[in-house]
Design a protein around this motif. Structure first.
Motif, short mmCIF file in Angstrom:
data_model
loop_
_atom_site.label_atom_id
_atom_site.label_comp_id
_atom_site.label_asym_id
_atom_site.label_seq_id
_atom_site.Cartn_x
_atom_site.Cartn_y
_atom_site.Cartn_z
N GLU A 13 0.83 -1.21 0.00
CA GLU A 13 0.00 0.00 0.00
C GLU A 13 0.87 1.26 0.00
O GLU A 13 0.60 2.21 -0.73
CB GLU A 13 -0.92 0.02 1.22
N ARG A 14 1.90 1.25 0.83
CA ARG A 14 2.80 2.40 0.90
C ARG A 14 3.45 2.67 -0.45
O ARG A 14 3.54 3.81 -0.90
CB ARG A 14 3.87 2.18 1.97
N LEU A 15 3.89 1.60 -1.13
CA LEU A 15 4.51 1.76 -2.44
C LEU A 15 3.54 2.37 -3.45
O LEU A 15 3.94 3.19 -4.28
CB LEU A 15 5.03 0.41 -2.95
N LYS A 16 2.28 1.97 -3.38
CA LYS A 16 1.28 2.53 -4.31
C LYS A 16 1.09 4.02 -4.08
O LYS A 16 1.04 4.80 -5.04
CB LYS A 16 -0.06 1.80 -4.18
N TYR A 17 1.00 4.43 -2.84
CA TYR A 17 0.84 5.86 -2.54
C TYR A 17 2.09 6.64 -2.93
O TYR A 17 2.01 7.75 -3.46
CB TYR A 17 0.51 6.08 -1.07
N GLU A 22 4.85 10.30 -6.83
CA GLU A 22 5.90 10.54 -7.81
C GLU A 22 5.32 10.89 -9.18
O GLU A 22 5.92 11.64 -9.94
CB GLU A 22 6.81 9.31 -7.94
N LEU A 23 4.15 10.35 -9.48
CA LEU A 23 3.49 10.62 -10.76
C LEU A 23 2.62 11.86 -10.74
O LEU A 23 1.99 12.21 -11.73
CB LEU A 23 2.64 9.40 -11.16
N GLY A 24 2.56 12.52 -9.60
CA GLY A 24 1.73 13.73 -9.48
C GLY A 24 0.25 13.44 -9.33
O GLY A 24 -0.59 14.29 -9.62
N LEU A 25 -0.09 12.24 -8.87
CA LEU A 25 -1.49 11.83 -8.75
C LEU A 25 -1.98 11.78 -7.31
O LEU A 25 -3.14 11.46 -7.07
CB LEU A 25 -1.68 10.45 -9.39
N LEU A 26 -1.15 12.10 -6.35
CA LEU A 26 -1.52 11.94 -4.95
C LEU A 26 -2.71 12.80 -4.56
O LEU A 26 -3.64 12.31 -3.92
CB LEU A 26 -0.34 12.21 -4.03
N GLU A 27 -2.70 14.07 -4.93
CA GLU A 27 -3.82 14.95 -4.56
C GLU A 27 -5.13 14.43 -5.13
O GLU A 27 -6.15 14.39 -4.43
CB GLU A 27 -3.55 16.38 -5.04
N LYS A 28 -5.12 14.03 -6.39
CA LYS A 28 -6.33 13.48 -7.01
C LYS A 28 -6.76 12.20 -6.30
O LYS A 28 -7.95 12.01 -6.01
CB LYS A 28 -6.10 13.20 -8.49
N LEU A 29 -5.80 11.35 -6.00
CA LEU A 29 -6.09 10.09 -5.31
C LEU A 29 -6.77 10.34 -3.97
O LEU A 29 -7.77 9.71 -3.63
CB LEU A 29 -4.81 9.29 -5.11
N LEU A 30 -6.23 11.29 -3.21
CA LEU A 30 -6.82 11.59 -1.90
C LEU A 30 -8.20 12.22 -2.03
O LEU A 30 -9.04 12.04 -1.16
CB LEU A 30 -5.88 12.51 -1.12
N TRP A 34 -9.12 5.58 -5.14
CA TRP A 34 -8.57 4.76 -6.23
C TRP A 34 -9.56 4.58 -7.36
O TRP A 34 -9.18 4.56 -8.53
CB TRP A 34 -8.12 3.39 -5.70
N SER A 35 -10.83 4.45 -7.04
CA SER A 35 -11.84 4.23 -8.09
C SER A 35 -12.07 5.47 -8.95
O SER A 35 -12.63 5.37 -10.03
CB SER A 35 -13.17 3.77 -7.48
N ARG A 40 -5.73 4.35 -17.09
CA ARG A 40 -4.36 4.71 -17.44
C ARG A 40 -3.58 5.13 -16.20
O ARG A 40 -2.43 4.70 -16.01
CB ARG A 40 -4.36 5.85 -18.45
N GLU A 41 -4.18 5.93 -15.35
CA GLU A 41 -3.50 6.40 -14.14
C GLU A 41 -3.18 5.24 -13.20
O GLU A 41 -2.07 5.15 -12.67
CB GLU A 41 -4.35 7.45 -13.43
N THR A 42 -4.15 4.36 -12.99
CA THR A 42 -3.88 3.22 -12.09
C THR A 42 -2.85 2.29 -12.71
O THR A 42 -2.04 1.70 -12.00
CB THR A 42 -5.17 2.45 -11.74
N GLY A 43 -2.86 2.18 -14.04
CA GLY A 43 -1.84 1.37 -14.71
C GLY A 43 -0.45 1.95 -14.53
O GLY A 43 0.52 1.21 -14.34
N LEU A 44 -0.34 3.27 -14.59
CA LEU A 44 0.95 3.91 -14.37
C LEU A 44 1.45 3.68 -12.95
O LEU A 44 2.63 3.41 -12.74
CB LEU A 44 0.84 5.42 -14.64
#
Length: 52
Positions: A13-17, A22-30, A34-35, A40-44
């Protein structure tokens, strides 16, 4: 920048976050979870985790 408490998470889980950050997706994720990420983003994120 948003801080995440990684202590209660599994290593995977830590590695995924971390990969999302690193991909600049953390703010969107939070914001949307994940859904809310595109396939494409989850694949990256998944590809980046496999490289660790």
């Amino acid at each position: 920048m948003t801080r995440i408490d990684y202590k209660p998470m599994t290593r995977q889980e830590r590695l995924k976050y971390e990969a999302a950050a690193e991909l600049g997706l953390l703010e969107k994720l939070l914001e949307v979870g994940w859904s809310g990420l595109t396939a494409r983003e989850t694949g990256l994120v998944g590809a980046k985790v496999r490289l660790h």
